[in-house]
Design a protein around this motif. Structure first.
Motif, PDB file in Angstrom:
ATOM      1  N   PRO A 112      -6.318   0.460  -1.700  1.00  0.00           N
ATOM      2  CA  PRO A 112      -5.716   1.040  -0.420  1.00  0.00           C
ATOM      3  C   PRO A 112      -5.776  -0.158   0.601  1.00  0.00           C
ATOM      4  CG  PRO A 112      -7.119   2.777  -1.392  1.00  0.00           C
ATOM      5  CD  PRO A 112      -7.388   1.464  -2.205  1.00  0.00           C
ATOM      6  N   GLU A 113      -7.038  -1.106   0.650  1.00  0.00           N
ATOM      7  CA  GLU A 113      -6.893  -2.234   1.598  1.00  0.00           C
ATOM      8  C   GLU A 113      -5.753  -2.989   1.403  1.00  0.00           C
ATOM      9  OE1 GLU A 113     -10.732   0.063   1.038  1.00  0.00           O
ATOM     10  OE2 GLU A 113      -9.350  -1.207  -0.650  1.00  0.00           O
ATOM     11  N   VAL A 114      -5.330  -3.146   0.252  1.00  0.00           N
ATOM     12  CA  VAL A 114      -4.007  -3.994   0.286  1.00  0.00           C
ATOM     13  C   VAL A 114      -2.981  -3.394   0.735  1.00  0.00           C
ATOM     14  CG1 VAL A 114      -2.810  -5.169  -1.473  1.00  0.00           C
ATOM     15  CG2 VAL A 114      -5.267  -5.181  -1.883  1.00  0.00           C
ATOM     16  N   THR A 115      -2.742  -2.384   0.397  1.00  0.00           N
ATOM     17  CA  THR A 115      -1.639  -1.591   0.968  1.00  0.00           C
ATOM     18  C   THR A 115      -1.623  -1.474   2.493  1.00  0.00           C
ATOM     19  OG1 THR A 115      -1.454  -0.269  -1.258  1.00  0.00           O
ATOM     20  CG2 THR A 115      -0.390   0.627   0.889  1.00  0.00           C
ATOM     21  N   ARG A 116      -2.587  -0.983   2.858  1.00  0.00           N
ATOM     22  CA  ARG A 116      -2.746  -1.087   4.497  1.00  0.00           C
ATOM     23  C   ARG A 116      -2.391  -2.562   5.114  1.00  0.00           C
ATOM     24  NH1 ARG A 116      -6.206   1.879   8.264  1.00  0.00           N
ATOM     25  NH2 ARG A 116      -7.053   3.272   6.669  1.00  0.00           N
ATOM     26  N   ARG A 150      -8.908   9.662  -0.286  1.00  0.00           N
ATOM     27  CA  ARG A 150      -9.245   9.545   0.922  1.00  0.00           C
ATOM     28  C   ARG A 150      -8.962   8.317   1.721  1.00  0.00           C
ATOM     29  NH1 ARG A 150     -13.391   7.045   2.747  1.00  0.00           N
ATOM     30  NH2 ARG A 150     -14.168   6.939   0.935  1.00  0.00           N
ATOM     31  N   ARG A 151      -8.944   7.069   0.922  1.00  0.00           N
ATOM     32  CA  ARG A 151      -8.839   5.833   1.488  1.00  0.00           C
ATOM     33  C   ARG A 151      -7.412   5.619   1.542  1.00  0.00           C
ATOM     34  NH1 ARG A 151     -11.236   2.900  -2.791  1.00  0.00           N
ATOM     35  NH2 ARG A 151     -10.678   1.025  -2.075  1.00  0.00           N
ATOM     36  N   PHE A 152      -6.740   6.218   0.772  1.00  0.00           N
ATOM     37  CA  PHE A 152      -5.255   5.879   0.549  1.00  0.00           C
ATOM     38  C   PHE A 152      -4.646   6.722   1.676  1.00  0.00           C
ATOM     39  CE2 PHE A 152      -0.975   6.769  -0.723  1.00  0.00           C
ATOM     40  CZ  PHE A 152      -0.392   5.686  -0.850  1.00  0.00           C
ATOM     41  N   ASP A 153      -4.713   8.054   1.716  1.00  0.00           N
ATOM     42  CA  ASP A 153      -4.295   8.853   2.536  1.00  0.00           C
ATOM     43  C   ASP A 153      -4.323   8.646   4.106  1.00  0.00           C
ATOM     44  OD1 ASP A 153      -3.504  10.389   0.237  1.00  0.00           O
ATOM     45  OD2 ASP A 153      -4.639  12.022   0.703  1.00  0.00           O
ATOM     46  N   ALA A 154      -5.556   7.872   4.356  1.00  0.00           N
ATOM     47  CA  ALA A 154      -5.827   7.644   5.859  1.00  0.00           C
ATOM     48  C   ALA A 154      -5.081   6.365   6.003  1.00  0.00           C
ATOM     49  CB  ALA A 154      -7.302   7.058   5.952  1.00  0.00           C
ATOM     50  N   ILE A 155      -4.580   5.754   5.198  1.00  0.00           N
ATOM     51  CA  ILE A 155      -3.636   4.458   5.691  1.00  0.00           C
ATOM     52  C   ILE A 155      -2.689   4.763   6.765  1.00  0.00           C
ATOM     53  CG2 ILE A 155      -2.137   2.842   4.976  1.00  0.00           C
ATOM     54  CD1 ILE A 155      -3.672   2.898   1.998  1.00  0.00           C
TER      55      ILE A 155
END
Length: 216
Positions: A112-116, A150-155
């Motif tokens: 998710p950090e990469v997507t964000r 949780r990490r993905f949806d927060a992006i």
């Protein structure tokens, strides 16, 4: 002679009206939007006229909004892929971008950090060019685990809040997992599914359009 004058008079009046019209009035152009996304935007498995950008454009025109929406959806694209092609996918003169990337990141389990970071960079680079963004979110599938979800949806909600973007939380709202609104693959909306997506998203898009800077 009199007949000739009568025929020439309307043309002369038109010429005068054009000269007296406000500057740029005769050069009015449609609002130019770009839908930057993946197969959900591209219209995978559908004719061009049934793809999301085309259906949205027609819906806005029916509301009296003179708009053209370019389909910059690429099937299989990730957020990083969208960033890599940003400059040629969003040409100069674009008035606004509807950003809908990340579904493939989620399906492939991209961190998710990469997507964000990719989505943030897209917004930053467009802002530097004076192009506003409407962000369209995606949600993670339950089978990817609670931590990833949780990490993905927060992006999306985080970026929208931090950057002050017009935000639509979930591209596939009321369409995901509905067999009647998806192609046989169960992942891509059919023509009726696209219509449902547009109908739900339309108020948010109208709000985005109304927020765009005036050209005048």
């Amino acid at each position: 002679m009199i007949k000739r004058l009568r025929r020439a008079l309307p043309l002369a009046l038109l010429h005068v009206m054009l000269l007296l019209a406000p500057a740029g009035a005769a050069l009015a152009e449609p609002l130019r939007l770009v839908a930057l996304g993946d197969s959900l935007t591209a219209g995978y498995g559908l004719p061009a006229e049934a793809a999301f950008p085309a259906v949205l454009e027609r819906a806005l025109r029916e509301r009296g909004i003179d708009v053209e929406i370019a389909n910059a959806g690429v099937s299989g694209d990730t957020a990083s892929g969208g960033l890599a092609r940003l400059d040629w996918s969003v040409p100069d003169g674009t008035d606004g971008v509807i950003l809908a990337l990340g579904a493939n990141d989620m399906l492939r389990g991209v961190a998710p950090e990469v997507t964000r970071k990719a989505l943030e960079d897209i917004v930053t680079r467009l802002a530097a060019r004076g192009i506003p963004v409407m962000l369209v979110g995606m949600v993670a599938a339950p089978n990817l685990g609670e931590d990833f979800r949780r990490r993905f949806d927060a992006i999306y909600k985080d970026i929208a809040a931090e950057r002050g973007l017009v935000f639509y939380p979930f591209f596939l709202e009321e369409v995901a997992a509905d067999p009647g609104l998806n192609l046989p693959d169960g992942m891509h909306p059919n023509a009726e599914g696209v219509k449902r997506i547009v109908a739900r998203m339309l108020p948010t898009v109208e709000r985005f359009v109304s927020s765009l800077p005036s050209r005048g």
